[in-house]
Design a protein around this motif. Structure first.
Motif, PDB file in Angstrom:
ATOM      1  N   GLU A  46       0.757  -1.173  -0.032  1.00  0.00           N
ATOM      2  CA  GLU A  46       0.109  -0.113   0.062  1.00  0.00           C
ATOM      3  C   GLU A  46       0.922   1.115   0.170  1.00  0.00           C
ATOM      4  O   GLU A  46       2.005   1.138   0.763  1.00  0.00           O
ATOM      5  N   ALA A  47       0.572   2.364  -0.863  1.00  0.00           N
ATOM      6  CA  ALA A  47       1.584   3.270  -0.978  1.00  0.00           C
ATOM      7  C   ALA A  47       0.635   4.749  -0.979  1.00  0.00           C
ATOM      8  O   ALA A  47      -0.245   4.800  -1.022  1.00  0.00           O
ATOM      9  N   ALA A  48       1.570   5.741  -0.887  1.00  0.00           N
ATOM     10  CA  ALA A  48       1.054   6.898  -0.644  1.00  0.00           C
ATOM     11  C   ALA A  48       0.578   7.372  -2.065  1.00  0.00           C
ATOM     12  O   ALA A  48       0.813   6.873  -3.419  1.00  0.00           O
ATOM     13  N   LEU A  49      -0.177   8.394  -2.132  1.00  0.00           N
ATOM     14  CA  LEU A  49      -0.794   8.818  -3.423  1.00  0.00           C
ATOM     15  C   LEU A  49       0.241   8.659  -4.553  1.00  0.00           C
ATOM     16  O   LEU A  49       1.351   9.326  -4.440  1.00  0.00           O
ATOM     17  N   PHE A  50       0.146   8.372  -5.676  1.00  0.00           N
ATOM     18  CA  PHE A  50       0.904   8.270  -6.948  1.00  0.00           C
ATOM     19  C   PHE A  50       1.350   9.489  -7.096  1.00  0.00           C
ATOM     20  O   PHE A  50       2.620   9.873  -7.307  1.00  0.00           O
ATOM     21  N   LEU A 210       3.292  14.071   5.148  1.00  0.00           N
ATOM     22  CA  LEU A 210       3.187  12.666   4.586  1.00  0.00           C
ATOM     23  C   LEU A 210       3.601  11.978   5.478  1.00  0.00           C
ATOM     24  O   LEU A 210       4.568  12.227   6.316  1.00  0.00           O
ATOM     25  N   TYR A 211       3.310  10.739   5.689  1.00  0.00           N
ATOM     26  CA  TYR A 211       3.856   9.577   6.702  1.00  0.00           C
ATOM     27  C   TYR A 211       3.575   9.861   8.055  1.00  0.00           C
ATOM     28  O   TYR A 211       4.174   9.119   8.762  1.00  0.00           O
ATOM     29  N   SER A 212       2.926  10.859   8.287  1.00  0.00           N
ATOM     30  CA  SER A 212       2.788  11.337   9.894  1.00  0.00           C
ATOM     31  C   SER A 212       1.962  10.177  10.586  1.00  0.00           C
ATOM     32  O   SER A 212       2.428  10.073  11.822  1.00  0.00           O
ATOM     33  N   ASN A 213       0.832   9.845   9.954  1.00  0.00           N
ATOM     34  CA  ASN A 213       0.027   8.960  11.105  1.00  0.00           C
ATOM     35  C   ASN A 213      -0.323   7.737  10.258  1.00  0.00           C
ATOM     36  O   ASN A 213      -1.214   7.142  10.625  1.00  0.00           O
ATOM     37  N   LYS A 214       0.335   7.139   9.231  1.00  0.00           N
ATOM     38  CA  LYS A 214       0.091   5.898   8.499  1.00  0.00           C
ATOM     39  C   LYS A 214       0.430   4.508   9.303  1.00  0.00           C
ATOM     40  O   LYS A 214       1.666   4.917   9.588  1.00  0.00           O
TER      41      LYS A 214
END
Ligand code: ATP
Length: 216
Positions: A46-50, A210-214
């Motif tokens: 699962e990845a951040a928005l393209f 980005l990536y703060s609460n994933k």
């Protein structure tokens, strides 16, 4: 005939390890270009928005004229498969000798990729040794030979070489973890991602939170 390399990945986010690998490939086999191909829907991840991942790739690669980003994976829906990427790029770049750049961890899984046996023979493999289980260069070579042997048992010949890079322990998951820890621990000890990613990428991550609460 021109020599081009594809560097596929999730790039979530791009980091200095990726850049060092691509730059080494460029010179080690005299490539005209490295084509960075961000996966739209990577299998098993699962990845951040393209759009975020592409933007960070652009920020990190724009000062190198031999680096190009391809959005070829947006042409197909569903899971992104490497063999389709090579087929689609071959149509855009005829008369090309193709290389595929890959980290050792990813190369080990090649025999299990979707149509991996076909793909294995369609290009030459440039393999970046990677510090994951503490591999040395000698162990990396042995691992590559094991993959070659597995394919040989099915009468497949592959061409590969190790990239001559210093082992770099940085990974995208480490960066995501540091961002998350920093967010959760805003007042305590914070370990920066400075010098793990290019500065414009670090700013982009901060500005877009980005990536703060994933959770992974
Ligand atoms: P994650 O930590 O989320 O698994 P990653 O750092 O492996 O991500 P990817 O975008 O999945 O990054 O990697 C793209 C390709 O680059 C893969 O083939 C991977 O093995 C390789 N790679 C990534 N980081 C390094 C590194 N530090 N050294 C060598 N190869 C690397």
């Amino acid at each position: 005939m021109q020599q081009l390399a594809i560097f596929g990945g999730t790039f979530d986010p791009i980091h200095w390890g990726h850049l060092l690998v691509a730059e080494t490939a460029l010179h080690q086999v005299s490539l005209e270009k490295v084509i960075w191909v961000p996966s739209l829907n990577p299998p098993h991840k699962e990845a951040a928005l393209f759009e975020h991942r592409v933007e960070m790739l652009q920020l990190a690669t724009k000062d190198n004229p031999a680096f190009t980003i391809s959005l070829v994976e947006t042409n197909r829906s569903g899971t992104s498969y490497a063999i389709n990427t090579l087929i689609d790029l071959s149509a855009s770049y005829p008369n090309t000798h193709w290389y595929w750049i890959v980290g050792l961890d990813t190369f080990q899984t090649l025999p299990r990729w979707y149509r991996g046996h076909e793909l294995a023979q369609m290009c030459d493999w440039l393999i970046a040794p990677r510090l994951l289980g503490g591999e040395t260069i000698t162990q990396s070579k042995l691992i590559c030979k094991q993959v070659e042997q597995q394919l040989k048992e099915q009468l497949l010949t592959i061409h590969w070489q190790l990239l001559n890079i210093p082992l770099v322990g940085v990974s995208s998951s480490l960066i995501r973890k540091l961002c998350r820890d920093n967010f959760l621990n805003a007042k305590g000890d914070r370990q920066s991602i400075r010098y793990l990613v290019p500065e414009p990428v670090r700013s982009y991550i901060t500005n877009n939170n980005l990536y703060s609460n994933k959770s992974e």
